[in-house]
Design a protein around this motif. Structure first.
Motif, PDB file in Angstrom:
ATOM      1  N   MET A 210       0.956  -1.076   0.139  1.00  0.00           N
ATOM      2  CA  MET A 210       0.109  -0.071  -0.008  1.00  0.00           C
ATOM      3  C   MET A 210       0.783   1.172   0.022  1.00  0.00           C
ATOM      4  O   MET A 210       1.828   1.480   0.681  1.00  0.00           O
ATOM      5  CB  MET A 210      -0.687  -0.070   1.377  1.00  0.00           C
ATOM      6  N   ASP A 211       0.497   2.030  -0.914  1.00  0.00           N
ATOM      7  CA  ASP A 211       1.339   3.547  -0.759  1.00  0.00           C
ATOM      8  C   ASP A 211       1.087   4.108   0.505  1.00  0.00           C
ATOM      9  O   ASP A 211       0.195   4.061   1.078  1.00  0.00           O
ATOM     10  CB  ASP A 211       0.889   4.223  -1.957  1.00  0.00           C
ATOM     11  N   ASP A 212       2.358   4.994   0.819  1.00  0.00           N
ATOM     12  CA  ASP A 212       2.146   5.763   1.981  1.00  0.00           C
ATOM     13  C   ASP A 212       1.052   6.847   1.762  1.00  0.00           C
ATOM     14  O   ASP A 212       0.698   7.271   0.763  1.00  0.00           O
ATOM     15  CB  ASP A 212       3.610   6.185   2.195  1.00  0.00           C
ATOM     16  N   CYS A 213       0.432   7.344   2.789  1.00  0.00           N
ATOM     17  CA  CYS A 213      -0.547   8.128   3.087  1.00  0.00           C
ATOM     18  C   CYS A 213       0.275   9.581   3.658  1.00  0.00           C
ATOM     19  O   CYS A 213       1.382   9.296   4.178  1.00  0.00           O
ATOM     20  CB  CYS A 213      -1.575   7.796   4.031  1.00  0.00           C
ATOM     21  N   ALA A 214      -0.552  10.442   3.485  1.00  0.00           N
ATOM     22  CA  ALA A 214       0.178  11.997   4.437  1.00  0.00           C
ATOM     23  C   ALA A 214       0.174  11.523   5.890  1.00  0.00           C
ATOM     24  O   ALA A 214       1.215  12.210   6.504  1.00  0.00           O
ATOM     25  CB  ALA A 214      -0.786  12.944   4.309  1.00  0.00           C
ATOM     26  N   CYS A 215      -0.291  10.423   6.438  1.00  0.00           N
ATOM     27  CA  CYS A 215      -0.159  10.309   7.692  1.00  0.00           C
ATOM     28  C   CYS A 215       1.457   9.711   8.042  1.00  0.00           C
ATOM     29  O   CYS A 215       1.717   9.683   9.254  1.00  0.00           O
ATOM     30  CB  CYS A 215      -1.165   9.354   8.535  1.00  0.00           C
ATOM     31  N   GLY A 216       2.101   8.956   7.087  1.00  0.00           N
ATOM     32  CA  GLY A 216       3.266   8.483   7.112  1.00  0.00           C
ATOM     33  C   GLY A 216       3.401   7.250   7.783  1.00  0.00           C
ATOM     34  O   GLY A 216       4.253   6.787   8.082  1.00  0.00           O
ATOM     35  N   HIS A 217       2.231   6.341   7.812  1.00  0.00           N
ATOM     36  CA  HIS A 217       2.176   5.096   8.355  1.00  0.00           C
ATOM     37  C   HIS A 217       3.752   4.191   7.641  1.00  0.00           C
ATOM     38  O   HIS A 217       4.107   3.518   8.503  1.00  0.00           O
ATOM     39  CB  HIS A 217       1.119   4.485   7.969  1.00  0.00           C
ATOM     40  N   ALA A 218       3.642   4.192   6.679  1.00  0.00           N
ATOM     41  CA  ALA A 218       4.831   3.510   6.103  1.00  0.00           C
ATOM     42  C   ALA A 218       6.259   3.903   6.181  1.00  0.00           C
ATOM     43  O   ALA A 218       7.203   3.302   6.074  1.00  0.00           O
ATOM     44  CB  ALA A 218       4.530   3.347   4.470  1.00  0.00           C
ATOM     45  N   ARG A 219       6.463   5.072   6.819  1.00  0.00           N
ATOM     46  CA  ARG A 219       7.797   5.597   6.943  1.00  0.00           C
ATOM     47  C   ARG A 219       8.414   5.606   8.541  1.00  0.00           C
ATOM     48  O   ARG A 219       9.457   5.841   8.758  1.00  0.00           O
ATOM     49  CB  ARG A 219       7.674   7.178   6.643  1.00  0.00           C
ATOM     50  N   PHE A 220       7.267   5.310   9.356  1.00  0.00           N
ATOM     51  CA  PHE A 220       7.763   5.202  10.871  1.00  0.00           C
ATOM     52  C   PHE A 220       7.423   3.764  11.500  1.00  0.00           C
ATOM     53  O   PHE A 220       6.956   2.994  10.593  1.00  0.00           O
ATOM     54  CB  PHE A 220       6.990   6.160  11.504  1.00  0.00           C
ATOM     55  N   SER A 221       8.146   3.515  12.707  1.00  0.00           N
ATOM     56  CA  SER A 221       7.883   2.335  13.328  1.00  0.00           C
ATOM     57  C   SER A 221       7.770   2.799  14.842  1.00  0.00           C
ATOM     58  O   SER A 221       8.083   3.896  15.024  1.00  0.00           O
ATOM     59  CB  SER A 221       8.947   1.398  12.974  1.00  0.00           C
ATOM     60  N   ALA A 222       7.749   1.772  15.640  1.00  0.00           N
ATOM     61  CA  ALA A 222       7.649   1.997  17.102  1.00  0.00           C
ATOM     62  C   ALA A 222       9.268   2.501  17.474  1.00  0.00           C
ATOM     63  O   ALA A 222      10.049   1.902  17.149  1.00  0.00           O
ATOM     64  CB  ALA A 222       7.522   0.737  17.670  1.00  0.00           C
ATOM     65  N   PRO A 223       9.158   3.292  18.324  1.00  0.00           N
ATOM     66  CA  PRO A 223      10.503   4.094  18.811  1.00  0.00           C
ATOM     67  C   PRO A 223      11.288   3.116  19.618  1.00  0.00           C
ATOM     68  O   PRO A 223      10.876   2.250  20.397  1.00  0.00           O
ATOM     69  CB  PRO A 223      10.035   5.172  19.702  1.00  0.00           C
ATOM     70  N   ARG A 224      12.562   3.090  19.287  1.00  0.00           N
ATOM     71  CA  ARG A 224      13.607   2.101  20.077  1.00  0.00           C
ATOM     72  C   ARG A 224      14.278   2.989  21.347  1.00  0.00           C
ATOM     73  O   ARG A 224      14.814   2.422  22.166  1.00  0.00           O
ATOM     74  CB  ARG A 224      14.670   1.850  19.073  1.00  0.00           C
ATOM     75  N   ASP A 225      13.874   4.302  21.279  1.00  0.00           N
ATOM     76  CA  ASP A 225      14.605   5.134  22.669  1.00  0.00           C
ATOM     77  C   ASP A 225      13.669   6.412  22.345  1.00  0.00           C
ATOM     78  O   ASP A 225      12.768   6.698  21.703  1.00  0.00           O
ATOM     79  CB  ASP A 225      16.122   5.140  22.129  1.00  0.00           C
ATOM     80  N   ARG A 226      14.088   7.130  23.524  1.00  0.00           N
ATOM     81  CA  ARG A 226      13.451   8.251  23.893  1.00  0.00           C
ATOM     82  C   ARG A 226      13.511   9.444  22.709  1.00  0.00           C
ATOM     83  O   ARG A 226      12.679  10.188  22.394  1.00  0.00           O
ATOM     84  CB  ARG A 226      13.554   9.081  25.265  1.00  0.00           C
ATOM     85  N   ALA A 227      14.807   9.442  22.105  1.00  0.00           N
ATOM     86  CA  ALA A 227      14.990  10.376  21.036  1.00  0.00           C
ATOM     87  C   ALA A 227      14.017  10.163  19.819  1.00  0.00           C
ATOM     88  O   ALA A 227      13.544  11.114  19.225  1.00  0.00           O
ATOM     89  CB  ALA A 227      16.377  10.304  20.386  1.00  0.00           C
ATOM     90  N   GLU A 228      13.882   8.801  19.502  1.00  0.00           N
ATOM     91  CA  GLU A 228      12.867   8.644  18.638  1.00  0.00           C
ATOM     92  C   GLU A 228      11.403   8.819  19.080  1.00  0.00           C
ATOM     93  O   GLU A 228      10.691   9.048  18.239  1.00  0.00           O
ATOM     94  CB  GLU A 228      12.823   6.913  18.059  1.00  0.00           C
ATOM     95  N   GLY A 229      11.225   8.651  20.279  1.00  0.00           N
ATOM     96  CA  GLY A 229       9.920   9.095  20.755  1.00  0.00           C
ATOM     97  C   GLY A 229       9.591  10.435  20.602  1.00  0.00           C
ATOM     98  O   GLY A 229       8.519  11.036  20.225  1.00  0.00           O
ATOM     99  N   LEU A 230      10.741  11.378  20.795  1.00  0.00           N
ATOM    100  CA  LEU A 230      10.468  12.733  20.554  1.00  0.00           C
ATOM    101  C   LEU A 230      10.243  13.093  19.264  1.00  0.00           C
ATOM    102  O   LEU A 230       9.454  13.966  18.933  1.00  0.00           O
ATOM    103  CB  LEU A 230      11.747  13.408  21.018  1.00  0.00           C
ATOM    104  N   VAL A 231      10.777  12.366  18.275  1.00  0.00           N
ATOM    105  CA  VAL A 231      10.468  12.636  16.751  1.00  0.00           C
ATOM    106  C   VAL A 231       8.951  12.374  16.311  1.00  0.00           C
ATOM    107  O   VAL A 231       8.430  12.822  15.736  1.00  0.00           O
ATOM    108  CB  VAL A 231      11.537  11.692  15.839  1.00  0.00           C
ATOM    109  N   LEU A 232       8.587  11.128  17.169  1.00  0.00           N
ATOM    110  CA  LEU A 232       7.225  10.652  16.899  1.00  0.00           C
ATOM    111  C   LEU A 232       6.218  11.852  17.531  1.00  0.00           C
ATOM    112  O   LEU A 232       5.012  11.950  16.949  1.00  0.00           O
ATOM    113  CB  LEU A 232       6.850   9.228  17.306  1.00  0.00           C
ATOM    114  N   ALA A 233       6.776  12.138  18.409  1.00  0.00           N
ATOM    115  CA  ALA A 233       5.625  13.338  19.327  1.00  0.00           C
ATOM    116  C   ALA A 233       5.544  14.581  18.190  1.00  0.00           C
ATOM    117  O   ALA A 233       4.596  15.073  18.188  1.00  0.00           O
ATOM    118  CB  ALA A 233       6.445  13.969  20.638  1.00  0.00           C
ATOM    119  N   GLY A 234       6.637  14.930  17.691  1.00  0.00           N
ATOM    120  CA  GLY A 234       6.432  16.132  16.702  1.00  0.00           C
ATOM    121  C   GLY A 234       5.589  15.462  15.438  1.00  0.00           C
ATOM    122  O   GLY A 234       4.867  16.505  15.134  1.00  0.00           O
ATOM    123  N   HIS A 235       5.697  14.463  15.181  1.00  0.00           N
ATOM    124  CA  HIS A 235       4.920  13.747  14.171  1.00  0.00           C
ATOM    125  C   HIS A 235       3.486  13.878  14.502  1.00  0.00           C
ATOM    126  O   HIS A 235       2.797  14.136  13.372  1.00  0.00           O
ATOM    127  CB  HIS A 235       5.377  12.482  13.538  1.00  0.00           C
TER     128      HIS A 235
END
Length: 91
Positions: free
Chosen positions: A1-26
């Motif tokens: 499935m092609d990616d949507c504006a939500c970015g579902h295909a571009r992200f995954s569960a965070p491995r650390d707090r830094a990635e969690g911060l990126v996902l909070a911005g997202h």
């Protein structure tokens, strides 16, 4: 499935707090596309669905020591209730 504006295909569960911060911005960037499906307030966990593509996102939080910061990450599930029941907070 092609990616949507939500970015579902571009992200995954965070491995650390830094990635969690990126996902909070997202979450701030795409929150207008996400609608609640189910929430478990006792664990600050939830499942959201993108109104554009229908795919699911987990909603989680992490504490800064002063406040809770919410973030989302994509999940693939056909049963949001079962996913939420089995889920554990990332941090």
């Amino acid at each position: 499935m092609d990616d949507c504006a939500c970015g579902h295909a571009r992200f995954s569960a965070p491995r650390d707090r830094a990635e969690g911060l990126v996902l909070a911005g997202h979450l701030r960037a795409v929150g207008h596309l996400l609608e609640p499906v189910e929430r478990d307030a006792s664990r600050w966990l939830g499942i959201l669905r993108c109104t554009a593509c229908g795919r699911h996102w987990a909603e989680d939080s992490m504490s800064s020591g002063h406040a809770d910061l919410f973030f989302v990450y994509p999940v693939d599930t056909a049963d949001p209730s079962a996913w939420l029941a089995a889920a554990r907070p990332v941090f």
